[in-house]
Design a protein around this motif. Sequence first.
Motif, PDB file in Angstrom:
ATOM      1  N   UNK A  23       4.252  -2.838  19.026  1.00 39.76           N
ATOM      2  CA  UNK A  23       3.670  -2.419  17.763  1.00 39.76           C
ATOM      3  C   UNK A  23       4.475  -2.906  16.580  1.00 39.76           C
ATOM      4  N   UNK A  24       3.801  -3.064  15.464  1.00 38.84           N
ATOM      5  CA  UNK A  24       4.474  -3.265  14.186  1.00 38.84           C
ATOM      6  C   UNK A  24       4.197  -2.050  13.327  1.00 38.84           C
ATOM      7  N   UNK A  25       5.146  -1.714  12.450  1.00 33.96           N
ATOM      8  CA  UNK A  25       5.000  -0.513  11.630  1.00 33.96           C
ATOM      9  C   UNK A  25       3.906  -0.713  10.609  1.00 33.96           C
ATOM     10  N   UNK A  26       3.113   0.314  10.438  1.00 38.32           N
ATOM     11  CA  UNK A  26       2.037   0.257   9.460  1.00 38.32           C
ATOM     12  C   UNK A  26       1.675   1.652   9.031  1.00 38.32           C
ATOM     13  N   UNK A  27       1.384   1.861   7.748  1.00 36.79           N
ATOM     14  CA  UNK A  27       1.019   3.195   7.278  1.00 36.79           C
ATOM     15  C   UNK A  27      -0.466   3.464   7.367  1.00 36.79           C
ATOM     16  N   UNK A  28      -1.203   2.539   7.970  1.00 37.23           N
ATOM     17  CA  UNK A  28      -2.661   2.641   7.909  1.00 37.23           C
ATOM     18  C   UNK A  28      -3.195   3.915   8.526  1.00 37.23           C
ATOM     19  N   UNK A  81       1.448  -0.132  -5.210  1.00 42.55           N
ATOM     20  CA  UNK A  81       0.366  -0.728  -4.423  1.00 42.55           C
ATOM     21  C   UNK A  81       0.051   0.184  -3.252  1.00 42.55           C
ATOM     22  N   UNK A  82      -1.193   0.651  -3.199  1.00 40.28           N
ATOM     23  CA  UNK A  82      -1.568   1.633  -2.168  1.00 40.28           C
ATOM     24  C   UNK A  82      -1.533   1.050  -0.767  1.00 40.28           C
ATOM     25  N   UNK A  83      -1.586  -0.283  -0.629  1.00 40.54           N
ATOM     26  CA  UNK A  83      -1.585  -0.900   0.696  1.00 40.54           C
ATOM     27  C   UNK A  83      -0.204  -1.385   1.130  1.00 40.54           C
ATOM     28  N   UNK A  84       0.755  -1.337   0.224  1.00 38.20           N
ATOM     29  CA  UNK A  84       2.090  -1.866   0.522  1.00 38.20           C
ATOM     30  C   UNK A  84       2.925  -0.838   1.269  1.00 38.20           C
ATOM     31  N   UNK A  85       3.699  -1.318   2.233  1.00 39.11           N
ATOM     32  CA  UNK A  85       4.614  -0.445   2.948  1.00 39.11           C
ATOM     33  C   UNK A  85       5.902  -0.322   2.149  1.00 39.11           C
ATOM     34  N   UNK A  86       6.418   0.886   2.053  1.00 37.23           N
ATOM     35  CA  UNK A  86       7.574   1.153   1.204  1.00 37.23           C
ATOM     36  C   UNK A  86       8.843   1.296   2.033  1.00 37.23           C
ATOM     37  N   UNK A 108      20.542   5.824  -0.073  1.00 33.63           N
ATOM     38  CA  UNK A 108      21.132   7.108  -0.423  1.00 33.63           C
ATOM     39  C   UNK A 108      20.197   8.259  -0.089  1.00 33.63           C
ATOM     40  N   UNK A 109      18.906   8.073  -0.383  1.00 32.69           N
ATOM     41  CA  UNK A 109      17.926   9.113  -0.054  1.00 32.69           C
ATOM     42  C   UNK A 109      17.811   9.275   1.459  1.00 32.69           C
ATOM     43  N   UNK A 110      17.851   8.164   2.168  1.00 35.54           N
ATOM     44  CA  UNK A 110      17.762   8.234   3.626  1.00 35.54           C
ATOM     45  C   UNK A 110      18.937   9.022   4.205  1.00 35.54           C
ATOM     46  N   UNK A 111      20.145   8.757   3.681  1.00 30.70           N
ATOM     47  CA  UNK A 111      21.325   9.482   4.155  1.00 30.70           C
ATOM     48  C   UNK A 111      21.199  10.982   3.908  1.00 30.70           C
ATOM     49  N   UNK A 112      20.713  11.355   2.728  1.00 30.56           N
ATOM     50  CA  UNK A 112      20.562  12.779   2.406  1.00 30.56           C
ATOM     51  C   UNK A 112      19.535  13.448   3.311  1.00 30.56           C
ATOM     52  N   UNK A 113      18.427  12.758   3.546  1.00 30.53           N
ATOM     53  CA  UNK A 113      17.378  13.341   4.396  1.00 30.53           C
ATOM     54  C   UNK A 113      17.846  13.444   5.847  1.00 30.53           C
ATOM     55  N   UNK A 114      18.651  12.478   6.294  1.00 30.35           N
ATOM     56  CA  UNK A 114      19.177  12.552   7.658  1.00 30.35           C
ATOM     57  C   UNK A 114      20.159  13.708   7.797  1.00 30.35           C
ATOM     58  N   UNK A 115      20.834  14.057   6.704  1.00 31.28           N
ATOM     59  CA  UNK A 115      21.711  15.231   6.725  1.00 31.28           C
ATOM     60  C   UNK A 115      20.893  16.500   6.949  1.00 31.28           C
ATOM     61  N   UNK A 116      19.736  16.590   6.272  1.00 33.68           N
ATOM     62  CA  UNK A 116      18.854  17.747   6.497  1.00 33.68           C
ATOM     63  C   UNK A 116      18.371  17.759   7.940  1.00 33.68           C
ATOM     64  N   UNK A 117      18.068  16.567   8.453  1.00 32.29           N
ATOM     65  CA  UNK A 117      17.619  16.445   9.843  1.00 32.29           C
ATOM     66  C   UNK A 117      18.665  17.060  10.780  1.00 32.29           C
ATOM     67  N   UNK A 129       4.016   6.205   2.806  1.00 29.83           N
ATOM     68  CA  UNK A 129       3.740   4.826   3.189  1.00 29.83           C
ATOM     69  C   UNK A 129       5.024   4.156   3.668  1.00 29.83           C
ATOM     70  N   UNK A 130       5.967   4.996   4.101  1.00 30.94           N
ATOM     71  CA  UNK A 130       7.260   4.519   4.607  1.00 30.94           C
ATOM     72  C   UNK A 130       7.476   5.085   6.003  1.00 30.94           C
ATOM     73  N   UNK A 131       7.389   4.254   7.048  1.00 24.27           N
ATOM     74  CA  UNK A 131       7.540   4.758   8.427  1.00 24.27           C
ATOM     75  C   UNK A 131       8.835   5.538   8.653  1.00 24.27           C
ATOM     76  N   UNK A 132       9.935   5.074   8.066  1.00 28.29           N
ATOM     77  CA  UNK A 132      11.207   5.767   8.254  1.00 28.29           C
ATOM     78  C   UNK A 132      11.175   7.158   7.635  1.00 28.29           C
ATOM     79  N   UNK A 133      10.528   7.287   6.485  1.00 29.01           N
ATOM     80  CA  UNK A 133      10.404   8.590   5.835  1.00 29.01           C
ATOM     81  C   UNK A 133       9.568   9.530   6.698  1.00 29.01           C
ATOM     82  N   UNK A 134       8.484   9.016   7.244  1.00 33.01           N
ATOM     83  CA  UNK A 134       7.634   9.825   8.116  1.00 33.01           C
ATOM     84  C   UNK A 134       8.406  10.280   9.346  1.00 33.01           C
TER      85      UNK A 134
END
Length: 490
Positions: A14-19, A74-79, A84-93, A122-127
């Motif tokens: 698979x490839x990542x997609x927010x579709x 762009x509503x179709x673009x993957x983000x 820094x935000x990823x690190x903070x969210x992983x801390x909550x995780x 629209x960001x697979x890592x965020x999801x």
Amino acid sequence: MEDHSADDDNSSIWSSSPANSPVMDRNPSPPPDKEGEQGGEEVDAIGETVYSKHWLFSTLTRLIQIVSEQNMGDSDAQMQLPEEDEDDLCKIWDMAMDKDVAGFLQEFKAADILLGVIAKSRCPRLTEICVGILGNIACFPETCLTLSQNNDLGVVLLLLLGDTDPPTLLETTRLLLTCVSQSDVSSLWLERIRQQTSVCSSLCFIMWSSTNIDLLVKVGELVDKLFDLDEELMKTWVTAGSQPSDEEEGGERRLGVASSLLEAAKQLRSESPEGLKVYLHALQLLTTIHQGIETLAVAGGTGQVLWSFLCEVVCEDLCQPDDPPLVLQEEKILLVHALAVLSVLYSCQDQEQEHSKADTFLPLVGSMLRVLQYHRECQVSSGHGQKKKEEEEEVEEEVEEVDEQLRALIQTTVEFLSDIITDLTKDAVSELVRRGYLTEKTCLPAVGSMLPQFSPAVQHLVFMLSEADPKLADTVRKEFPVSHSPKLIH
């Protein structure tokens, strides 16, 4: 603790997609503003932890801003998620694995916030991170109950099984497995899964298509748990995948549950013995229902491929001639699942003759003879060294459980071998002797295990040996009370 680093295994097809992300009509609501109600560092700490309420509140607020900013572009673009935000969210995780933090997140309506983010992301890592946080929150009965009562969350999570991002699928499956494994809420989730027909097809597609080992193992655990909890669900899924019309709307092939389980088991054979155990157990569960047996009994179908695969596993991977007898303790679970399924496949009327002609047939008999030989050698060996009678109760219980597993293996092996022996021709017995599968060392333990319950099978074997190997036949008669003339078996 879960490894929350980005998944480096991109071997998945698979490839990542927010579709396929679920859609919501509004941004998530911010957490309730309880800041300022009380002050001081002690009040800022979450429960007995050193984690800060203020920091957690600020990070959740930032999370809402992230998804809002993403949806302005762009509503179709993957983000991509800022580091820094990823690190903070992983801390909550990570923090969510603490019971106090999980309860605090629940109090602050974090589930609703995370649900809104998942639906808008629209960001697979965020999801992935958001679902992972929910998965950790669900590890505790109280918070799992609250999460499970959120119907919108239930719908979104089941739809996420159709996502295309392997890490997101892994966390979604882990969360669902956590929920269905808790008795207080399992019935609620089972009902949702019954109503959402896409769950079966989504899981089958993952099992059939993915090369991500961690994902396959977790999906197998989920399917195995579902089948173990709900026989009617298993019947429905098996029936849905075995309809005469094998086409769905859009011309896409409908994947059967049995064939999907088999495909994943093939993938895991050399990569994950523990994962293979899970899939073989799920396949064994299929053989406990009429619908499953019917599916596997179709000539030239999944049952035939499954027979060949399981014979290879038993004959090439397990209980080999150069293994020590104690290998049975290590491999007993895999062996009992594999032999139990093979026994059912062999008994299928339409396939019995095909199985007996297969190249794997005689090696399979040889492997079962070796299982009984090794078991007998273990019994003899343990008899020389008596264990101390005074042992801790917990140790005794563990020993008893292990013995129960080994007993199940021996019982399954004896019953299956007896069924096969009653069908053996003189030529087949001669070939077993010629190949070295049937010797005094393997024959005597097998006969001893089959008597007295399966004496007709033993009499048939000795009768055939009288011509194929008279010396071995005489040895068996000297050791055991076996009549010279076989009883009518069929």
